[in-house]
Motif scaffolding. Structure first.
Motif, PDB file in Angstrom:
ATOM      1  N   GLN A 189       0.828  -1.208   0.000  1.00 18.07           N
ATOM      2  CA  GLN A 189       0.000   0.000   0.000  1.00 18.07           C
ATOM      3  C   GLN A 189       0.865   1.262   0.000  1.00 18.07           C
ATOM      4  O   GLN A 189       1.828   1.378   0.750  1.00 18.07           O
ATOM      5  N   GLU A 194       1.789  -1.035  -5.626  1.00 14.90           N
ATOM      6  CA  GLU A 194       0.544  -1.342  -4.911  1.00 14.90           C
ATOM      7  C   GLU A 194      -0.364  -2.219  -5.778  1.00 14.90           C
ATOM      8  O   GLU A 194      -0.581  -1.924  -6.957  1.00 14.90           O
ATOM      9  N   THR A 214      -3.106  -1.375  -8.829  1.00 14.51           N
ATOM     10  CA  THR A 214      -3.956  -0.183  -8.737  1.00 14.51           C
ATOM     11  C   THR A 214      -3.553   0.834  -9.801  1.00 14.51           C
ATOM     12  O   THR A 214      -4.371   1.641 -10.242  1.00 14.51           O
TER      13      THR A 214
END
Length: 227
Positions: A189, A194, A214
């Motif tokens: 994260q 990520e 992401t």
């Protein structure tokens, strides 16, 4: 002197006559060969197309290729298109082809392609994966490596999906009652790498990971990861 001039004139006339005869012979010979070529070509075109229109070498090759394909006794249908670019090919061992078919075909929704009594291939989002029967006692031997706090089973294979595809697959797997080795969650994260990730096994114990970046453009982002 006059006799010499007459002799030269006679020879000149003879040469001209011979040249004319030779040119006439060449013309007739060429026309004969051309007529034969036109007849042979027209016959080939008529036989191939049922008419007098001629075709190029490329058209002839394509026609022969299509005729060969259409005359094949093997019936087939294509139910899935290859992935764009260069689809990967992955072959893996299984202990039971019927069980593998239920898992990959029904649970994961992979479209089946070619198959035999010993193997089956499937389209995994357009990529070719092939299950090979190797014996009823086969089970994958696991090794583990820590990645961002998870004990990741090795070897494993899978696919990088979109975030939407990832969550749709996670729900599908959960509804099928497949146990997760690593539950779907967000890893790394706040970092360039990520990604969403999940791990589970097929019925032969082969490990599968599906992930979703992401930021898809960062799939190959190069930087040092500190565990």
């Amino acid at each position: 002197m006059r006799r010499s001039l007459a002799t030269i004139a006679s020879l000149t006339t003879a040469v001209r006559s011979s040249t004319a005869n030779l040119q006439h012979f060449r013309t007739r010979s060429f026309n004969s060969r051309s007529a034969h070529f036109r007849y042979t070509t027209a016959t080939f075109c008529t036989t191939l197309r049922g008419g007098g229109d001629c075709i190029t070498d490329d058209e002839r090759k394509n026609t022969q290729k299509n005729t060969f394909s259409s005359s094949s006794a093997t019936k087939y249908e294509t139910l899935s298109d290859p992935a764009p670019g260069s689809p990967f090919h992955y072959a893996f061992p299984v202990h039971d082809l019927a069980v593998a078919k239920q898992f990959y075909g029904t649970v994961l929704g992979c479209v089946e392609g070619r198959s035999s009594e010993k193997w089956q291939d499937y389209s995994l989002h357009g990529h070719q994966i092939v299950a090979h029967w190797v014996g009823n006692d086969y089970r994958c031997q696991d090794y583990y490596n820590p990645v961002d706090g998870d004990e990741v089973p090795v070897p494993h294979t899978g696919l990088a999906l979109t975030v939407e595809q990832f969550h749709s697959l996670a729900e599908r797997v959960r509804e099928a009652g497949v146990a997760f080795i690593i539950e779907p969650h967000l890893r790394f994260q706040g970092m360039p790498g990520e990604q969403w990730t999940m791990f589970f096994k097929d019925p032969s114990g082969n490990n599968l990971e599906f992930k979703a970046m992401t930021n898809p453009g960062n799939l190959f982002a190069k930087y040092n990861v500190v565990d």
